[in-house]
Write a protein that holds these residues in place. Sequence first.
Motif, short mmCIF file in Angstrom:
data_model
loop_
_atom_site.label_atom_id
_atom_site.label_comp_id
_atom_site.label_asym_id
_atom_site.label_seq_id
_atom_site.Cartn_x
_atom_site.Cartn_y
_atom_site.Cartn_z
N LEU A 1 107.01 20.18 42.11
CA LEU A 1 106.87 18.67 42.50
C LEU A 1 107.71 18.37 43.85
O LEU A 1 107.15 17.54 44.70
CB LEU A 1 107.38 17.77 41.44
CG LEU A 1 107.15 16.34 41.44
CD1 LEU A 1 105.53 16.05 41.61
CD2 LEU A 1 107.79 15.39 40.36
N PRO A 2 108.92 18.67 44.21
CA PRO A 2 109.75 18.39 45.30
C PRO A 2 109.09 18.72 46.54
O PRO A 2 109.35 18.27 47.67
CB PRO A 2 111.20 18.85 45.03
CG PRO A 2 111.22 19.26 43.80
CD PRO A 2 109.98 19.57 43.20
N ASN B 1 98.95 11.25 35.96
CA ASN B 1 99.35 10.79 34.80
C ASN B 1 100.67 11.06 34.61
O ASN B 1 101.58 10.67 33.68
CB ASN B 1 98.51 11.61 33.61
CG ASN B 1 97.91 10.50 32.75
OD1 ASN B 1 98.10 9.53 32.88
ND2 ASN B 1 96.91 11.16 31.86
N GLY C 1 106.58 2.74 34.95
CA GLY C 1 105.68 3.44 35.90
C GLY C 1 104.89 4.77 35.43
O GLY C 1 105.38 5.78 35.74
N CYS C 2 103.74 4.18 34.62
CA CYS C 2 103.10 5.36 34.06
C CYS C 2 101.78 4.93 34.12
O CYS C 2 101.15 3.98 33.71
CB CYS C 2 103.52 5.19 32.50
SG CYS C 2 102.67 5.99 31.19
N VAL D 1 120.19 8.74 37.52
CA VAL D 1 119.08 9.78 36.91
C VAL D 1 118.78 10.96 37.60
O VAL D 1 119.05 11.01 39.02
CB VAL D 1 117.77 8.96 36.64
CG1 VAL D 1 117.87 8.07 35.29
CG2 VAL D 1 117.27 8.26 37.75
N THR D 2 118.35 12.06 37.21
CA THR D 2 118.20 13.22 37.92
C THR D 2 116.87 13.71 37.27
O THR D 2 116.32 13.38 36.41
CB THR D 2 119.28 14.35 37.62
OG1 THR D 2 119.26 14.40 36.28
CG2 THR D 2 120.46 14.10 38.15
N PHE D 3 116.25 14.91 38.00
CA PHE D 3 114.86 15.23 37.71
C PHE D 3 114.76 16.48 38.23
O PHE D 3 114.22 16.96 39.02
CB PHE D 3 113.69 14.42 38.32
CG PHE D 3 112.58 14.21 37.59
CD1 PHE D 3 112.59 14.52 36.10
CD2 PHE D 3 111.15 14.61 38.39
CE1 PHE D 3 111.09 14.64 35.44
CE2 PHE D 3 110.08 14.49 37.67
CZ PHE D 3 110.16 14.57 36.20
N ARG E 1 112.18 19.02 34.41
CA ARG E 1 110.85 18.95 34.72
C ARG E 1 109.93 20.12 33.75
O ARG E 1 108.94 19.72 33.35
CB ARG E 1 110.33 19.22 36.03
CG ARG E 1 110.99 18.18 37.11
CD ARG E 1 110.34 18.08 38.45
NE ARG E 1 110.64 19.40 39.10
CZ ARG E 1 111.43 19.75 39.87
NH1 ARG E 1 112.39 19.05 39.98
NH2 ARG E 1 111.43 21.02 40.62
N THR F 1 107.98 10.54 34.76
CA THR F 1 109.02 11.01 36.01
C THR F 1 110.00 9.64 35.75
O THR F 1 109.75 8.45 35.39
CB THR F 1 108.61 10.84 37.42
OG1 THR F 1 108.12 9.51 37.57
CG2 THR F 1 107.30 11.97 37.28
N PRO F 2 111.27 9.75 36.21
CA PRO F 2 112.22 8.69 36.19
C PRO F 2 112.40 7.96 37.72
O PRO F 2 113.35 7.41 37.77
CB PRO F 2 113.66 9.31 35.75
CG PRO F 2 113.41 10.84 36.67
CD PRO F 2 111.99 11.21 36.67
N PHE F 3 111.35 8.10 38.55
CA PHE F 3 111.36 7.34 39.74
C PHE F 3 110.18 6.71 40.30
O PHE F 3 110.34 6.12 41.12
CB PHE F 3 111.98 8.27 40.77
CG PHE F 3 111.07 9.35 41.03
CD1 PHE F 3 110.39 9.30 42.21
CD2 PHE F 3 110.86 10.62 40.42
CE1 PHE F 3 109.43 10.25 42.67
CE2 PHE F 3 110.09 11.53 40.63
CZ PHE F 3 109.20 11.59 41.83
N THR G 1 103.25 10.69 36.64
CA THR G 1 104.08 9.49 36.96
C THR G 1 104.83 9.08 35.58
O THR G 1 105.97 8.64 35.72
CB THR G 1 103.23 8.65 37.66
OG1 THR G 1 102.36 8.07 36.58
CG2 THR G 1 102.66 8.79 38.97
N GLY G 2 104.08 9.00 34.52
CA GLY G 2 104.63 8.43 33.13
C GLY G 2 105.94 9.08 32.75
O GLY G 2 106.79 8.74 31.98
#
Lengths: 95, 294
Positions: free
Chosen positions: B197-198, B250, A72-73, B126-128, B133, B255-257, B252-253
Amino acid sequence: MQNFRYIDKVATLSLDQETCIGCGNCVTVCPHRIFGVAERKAEIEDQDACMECGACAKNCPVQAISVNPGVGCAAEIIANWINGFVGRKIMSGCC
Amino acid sequence: MGRPGPESPLLVTANYKLSFDALRFQLDTIDAWLLVADTRGVNVWCAAGKGTFSTEEIIHSVQQSQLQELVSHRTLILPQLGATGVAALEVTKGCGFKVQFGPVRTSDLPTFLRNNNQADEAMRSVTFTLKERAELIPVELYFLLQPLVILFLAGVLLSGIGPTIFSASAAWTRGLHLLSGTLVGIGCGTILLPLILPWLPGRQFWVKGLLPGLAGGIACWGIFSGQITTPEGLALLLWITAVSSYLAMNFTGSTPFTSPTGVEHEMRRGIPIQVAATVIGLLLWVAVPFISQP
């Protein structure tokens, strides 16, 4: 991960419970914990948390899970668009 | 690692420097064998997604290293995030070793091993976190160095255009204003956005990037208020917002979700708006010397 929700109703994940043998591999590998097993059948408990990584489908012994996997990138998707447009690989996307 | 014997666990990782170092650091008290799959320097998750940390690669590494002579058991422990590329059952078919998926994070490995190779829900998720970040920011900035040089040169060129065809002094002063705007946009989309972000409104990342961009744009306009005209301020605001929104998309690449279907979905909505803001902003910027001349 409860702080982070992505777009609802887009993930391509689906599970065929007829085929499922309830082994629980999908429960183990999912990084977002969206599967559960009840009465020897897996079930999708949180479809919208799916990031389509494909780990569940890859590790399902009976191909009961289908998902269109990928990363998802945005950079990757732009690279795919451009490469598709010119007909050869000129951009590499991410990682 | 340590002094492994025939009974010691067999851990598999990628030849990504950080994964490897993390393992060595976490496991300094544990005796274990380490099998390093050749992923050409890429981390486990990316390599699994791109097919280098794969079923075939694991089988190949096992066969190359003649593990069966080193250990009495037949179990490989793989990082859970490797499951995207590795089909556990096929590895067993291919080389006789059973695959167990360990925790997502290396730091949970000692607990996992102590608990008889059991991972709890937290270890499997997974965590973020803010720290995770923040660690991404330098990486993201590094990738922007080259585009920044191009944007700077293009900005100087655009800023110099005027009724006298090209003005070097305008190119310099206005070019610096535009460069400052670009830097503010990058700061909003690449530094501020990951940190907050959150709490940013919107699910789609291009939307999340709008608010920091608008705030940065207004701030930039305020700082330069004595030196730039209203149309120039507006142009900067549009440009900064577009940059921030694009960089957010960009992100998005990293992030793990985010799912690929979701990212494509939002790109089809976000890109037209980013392009429109950029084009209107830059047209305004170029038009200013022509309209403000007496």
